[in-house]
Design a protein around this motif. Structure first.
Motif, PDB file in Angstrom:
ATOM      1  N   LYS A 140       0.808  -1.221   0.000  1.00 27.85           N
ATOM      2  CA  LYS A 140       0.000   0.000   0.000  1.00 27.85           C
ATOM      3  C   LYS A 140       0.844   1.275   0.000  1.00 27.85           C
ATOM      4  O   LYS A 140       0.309   2.376   0.131  1.00 27.85           O
ATOM      5  CB  LYS A 140      -0.943  -0.004   1.209  1.00 27.85           C
ATOM      6  CG  LYS A 140      -2.017  -1.081   1.159  1.00 27.85           C
ATOM      7  CD  LYS A 140      -2.985  -0.942   2.308  1.00 27.85           C
ATOM      8  CE  LYS A 140      -4.088  -1.988   2.231  1.00 27.85           C
ATOM      9  NZ  LYS A 140      -4.942  -1.822   1.039  1.00 27.85           N
ATOM     10  N   ASN A 146      -1.819   0.819  -5.297  1.00 28.45           N
ATOM     11  CA  ASN A 146      -2.970   0.632  -4.419  1.00 28.45           C
ATOM     12  C   ASN A 146      -4.265   0.929  -5.165  1.00 28.45           C
ATOM     13  O   ASN A 146      -5.263   0.211  -5.047  1.00 28.45           O
ATOM     14  CB  ASN A 146      -2.833   1.541  -3.196  1.00 28.45           C
ATOM     15  CG  ASN A 146      -3.774   1.162  -2.077  1.00 28.45           C
ATOM     16  OD1 ASN A 146      -4.157   0.001  -1.935  1.00 28.45           O
ATOM     17  ND2 ASN A 146      -4.171   2.135  -1.286  1.00 28.45           N
ATOM     18  N   ALA A 150      -7.335  -1.664  -6.294  1.00 30.77           N
ATOM     19  CA  ALA A 150      -8.727  -1.433  -5.908  1.00 30.77           C
ATOM     20  C   ALA A 150      -9.640  -1.463  -7.130  1.00 30.77           C
ATOM     21  O   ALA A 150     -10.747  -2.006  -7.082  1.00 30.77           O
ATOM     22  CB  ALA A 150      -8.846  -0.103  -5.168  1.00 30.77           C
ATOM     23  N   ASP A 155     -13.402  -2.081  -6.288  1.00 39.04           N
ATOM     24  CA  ASP A 155     -13.586  -1.508  -4.955  1.00 39.04           C
ATOM     25  C   ASP A 155     -12.961  -0.114  -4.895  1.00 39.04           C
ATOM     26  O   ASP A 155     -12.143   0.183  -4.027  1.00 39.04           O
ATOM     27  CB  ASP A 155     -12.955  -2.432  -3.901  1.00 39.04           C
ATOM     28  CG  ASP A 155     -13.362  -2.047  -2.479  1.00 39.04           C
ATOM     29  OD1 ASP A 155     -14.355  -1.307  -2.318  1.00 39.04           O
ATOM     30  OD2 ASP A 155     -12.674  -2.482  -1.536  1.00 39.04           O
ATOM     31  N   ALA A 158     -12.818   2.117  -1.726  1.00 39.47           N
ATOM     32  CA  ALA A 158     -11.888   1.800  -0.645  1.00 39.47           C
ATOM     33  C   ALA A 158     -10.720   2.776  -0.596  1.00 39.47           C
ATOM     34  O   ALA A 158     -10.093   2.940   0.456  1.00 39.47           O
ATOM     35  CB  ALA A 158     -11.359   0.374  -0.815  1.00 39.47           C
ATOM     36  N   VAL A 159     -10.435   3.463  -1.714  1.00 35.29           N
ATOM     37  CA  VAL A 159      -9.282   4.367  -1.742  1.00 35.29           C
ATOM     38  C   VAL A 159      -9.688   5.835  -1.882  1.00 35.29           C
ATOM     39  O   VAL A 159      -8.845   6.719  -1.784  1.00 35.29           O
ATOM     40  CB  VAL A 159      -8.311   3.985  -2.886  1.00 35.29           C
ATOM     41  CG1 VAL A 159      -7.715   2.616  -2.639  1.00 35.29           C
ATOM     42  CG2 VAL A 159      -8.997   4.042  -4.246  1.00 35.29           C
TER      43      VAL A 159
END
Length: 256
Positions: A140, A146, A150, A155, A158-159
Motif C-alpha cells: 500500500k 494501491n 482497488a 472496490d 476503498a481508496v
C-alpha cells in the motif's frame, strides 16, 4: 530567464496535502483546477510551436493564483516533441511516483508520459493521499499500485477520500476513477491524449454542476464552455481558432 507572476495560493500539492485544517476547498474547485491544468498540457502538446513535452507533471508544479486558477510551471525537464519517432532521450528525468514506467524502460519521453503523470495527479485529487508512503504495508506504499489494485477488485470506494464519498455522486467518482485508470495504462499507446483527458474532465465538471444531465452526454451536441464560475470569480478562456466557432454564437450561448 523565466519570470513568474506572484502566486499567493502556492501549489496544488500544498492545497491537497497541506495541514491547514481551517482551509476548506470544495471538490468542484479541485476538479476545476485539474481541468485547467489538463487544458494547459493539451496546449503544450498540440498548439505550442514546436510542441512541448513537459516531462515533470506533478501537483507541486501546478501553481495557484489569487483565484485558485491553475498555472502549469517548471519546465526544467521539458523537451521539444521529437519529429523523428526514433529520437530518444538518453537520461530519464522526473519525480519518483509520477514517472511513466514505459519512459523508464525505453528512455523515450512522449506526450503519453505526461498523460501518465497527470493520471497520478487525478489520484491525489480523488484520494487526498501522497504518491508514496514510507510506512505501512509494502503493497500500500505506492498510491498508483494501491489504486489499480482497488479498481481491479471493483472496490474504488476503498481508496477514495471519505469527504468525497460522503458528498459526491458515485457516477462522478467512478468517472474520475476510470479516467485516471486509463491515464495509468502501462502501454502508452492505450492512454488517452491530453485533449481527451481535458474533454472528459469538462464533462465531469458539467455533471457536477448539473447532475440531472447524467454521465452519458455524448449525444448532446453543445460546444465546449469557454468560461467557468469559480468561488470568487469567472475565469474566461480564449476560444482556439481551430474550433471554428463564430464569436456571436459563443457570446449568446454563454452569456451569464
Amino acid at each position: 530567464m523565466l519570470v513568474y507572476e506572484f502566486i499567493p495560493n502556492g501549489t496544488l500539492f500544498q492545497l491537497i496535502h497541506g495541514r491547514n485544517e481551517t482551509l476548506q476547498i470544495s471538490f468542484s474547485t479541485l476538479l476545476r483546477i485539474a481541468h485547467e491544468a489538463a487544458e494547459g498540457l493539451h496546449f503544450l502538446h498540440s498548439y505550442a510551436s514546436p510542441p512541448i513535452i513537459h516531462g515533470d507533471v506533478k501537483t507541486s508544479n501546478i501553481l495557484l493564483d489569487e483565484n485558485y486558477m491553475a498555472k502549469v510551471s517548471d519546465f526544467g525537464a521539458s523537451v521539444l516533441a521529437p519529429s523523428d519517432k526514433e529520437q530518444y532521450v538518453t537520461m530519464v528525468q522526473g519525480t519518483v511516483g509520477y514517472l511513466d514506467p514505459e519512459y523508464m524502460q525505453t528512455c523515450q519521453l512522449t506526450e503519453k508520459s505526461d498523460v501518465y503523470s497527470f493520471g497520478v495527479i487525478l489520484l491525489e485529487v480523488l484520494t487526498g493521499e501522497a504518491t508514496l508512503k514510507l510506512y505501512g504495508p509494502e503493497e500500500k506504499r505506492s498510491l498508483t499500485s494501491n489504486f489499480l489494485s482497488a479498481m481491479k477488485q471493483n472496490d474504488l470506494c476503498a481508496v477514495v477520500a471519505s469527504h468525497i464519498k460522503e458528498q459526491e455522486r458515485i457516477e462522478l467518482i467512478r468517472g474520475l476513477g476510470e479516467l485516471a485508470q486509463n491515464c495509468l495504462d502501462m502501454c502508452g499507446s492505450n492512454r488517452p491524449s491530453m485533449k481527451e483527458v481535458a474533454d472528459e474532465l469538462n464533462r465531469l465538471r458539467k455533471l457536477l454542476l448539473h447532475p440531472w444531465l447524467g454521465l452519458n452526454t455524448e449525444e448532446m451536441e453543445t460546444p465546449a464552455d469557454t468560461s467557468f464560475q469559480t468561488e470568487n470569480s469567472i475565469v474566461e478562456y480564449p476560444v482556439l481558432e481551430s474550433q471554428n466557432l463564430p464569436i456571436d454564437s459563443i457570446s449568446s450561448n454563454y452569456a451569464r
